[in-house]
Design a protein around this motif. Sequence first.
Motif, PDB file in Angstrom:
ATOM      1  N   THR A  96       0.829  -1.207   0.000  1.00 28.76           N
ATOM      2  CA  THR A  96       0.000   0.000   0.000  1.00 28.76           C
ATOM      3  C   THR A  96       0.864   1.257   0.000  1.00 28.76           C
ATOM      4  O   THR A  96       0.511   2.241  -0.641  1.00 28.76           O
ATOM      5  CB  THR A  96      -0.951   0.014   1.207  1.00 28.76           C
ATOM      6  N   SER A  97       2.002   1.210   0.690  1.00 25.00           N
ATOM      7  CA  SER A  97       2.884   2.382   0.678  1.00 25.00           C
ATOM      8  C   SER A  97       3.486   2.591  -0.716  1.00 25.00           C
ATOM      9  O   SER A  97       3.643   3.722  -1.164  1.00 25.00           O
ATOM     10  CB  SER A  97       3.982   2.246   1.729  1.00 25.00           C
ATOM     11  N   GLU A 100       0.784   4.172  -2.905  1.00 24.02           N
ATOM     12  CA  GLU A 100       0.562   5.593  -2.606  1.00 24.02           C
ATOM     13  C   GLU A 100       1.673   6.457  -3.175  1.00 24.02           C
ATOM     14  O   GLU A 100       1.431   7.546  -3.672  1.00 24.02           O
ATOM     15  CB  GLU A 100       0.459   5.791  -1.098  1.00 24.02           C
ATOM     16  N   GLU A 101       2.912   5.963  -3.084  1.00 23.58           N
ATOM     17  CA  GLU A 101       4.058   6.734  -3.567  1.00 23.58           C
ATOM     18  C   GLU A 101       4.199   6.667  -5.086  1.00 23.58           C
ATOM     19  O   GLU A 101       4.698   7.590  -5.704  1.00 23.58           O
ATOM     20  CB  GLU A 101       5.355   6.186  -2.959  1.00 23.58           C
TER      21      GLU A 101
END
Length: 164
Positions: A96-97, A100-101
């Motif tokens: 998920t990180s 997002e990035e």
Amino acid sequence: MAGRGGFGSARVKEQQARRVLDSAARQRRARKALENLEQDNSHDDPHADLVMSKKALSLFQEDSPEKQRPKRKVRTAEYYKQRFRKNLDQLLDEETSYMEEGDPAEEQVGYLAAQVPPSSKAPRSLCAVCGFTSNYNCSVCGTRYCCIRCLETHQDTRCLKWTA
């Protein structure tokens, strides 16, 4: 003779005493069982940080007259993969990180976004007790079984016993 003196099949009497569930109740039971399994499985590996004792190793090695120092082992990438292994929760957080990035133009398919179309073949009917192909359903909970022996095992241990 079934009407006189209480004679009759014990299996038939027991079957009449059992509660028969409709399809919605069966689906709720199946969903609840899956949720319980997910809760049981979502934990860290309890043996991940165990370290082998060096004293135990020295007991099994033969003593040589000249004590030579053994060569240092070369640690490969596989060693570090095993040493710093991540559980599913950590991998999902990492994914998920990254999402997002990441650049929205890049189309990355990860664990959470993976989808498969429904199968064109009919689902297999497998016995819930032994795993062979099954032709019968439990009249109470709808679980599949293949023979009377598996039905008895199912009724003794699984049918409406652990979840209500």
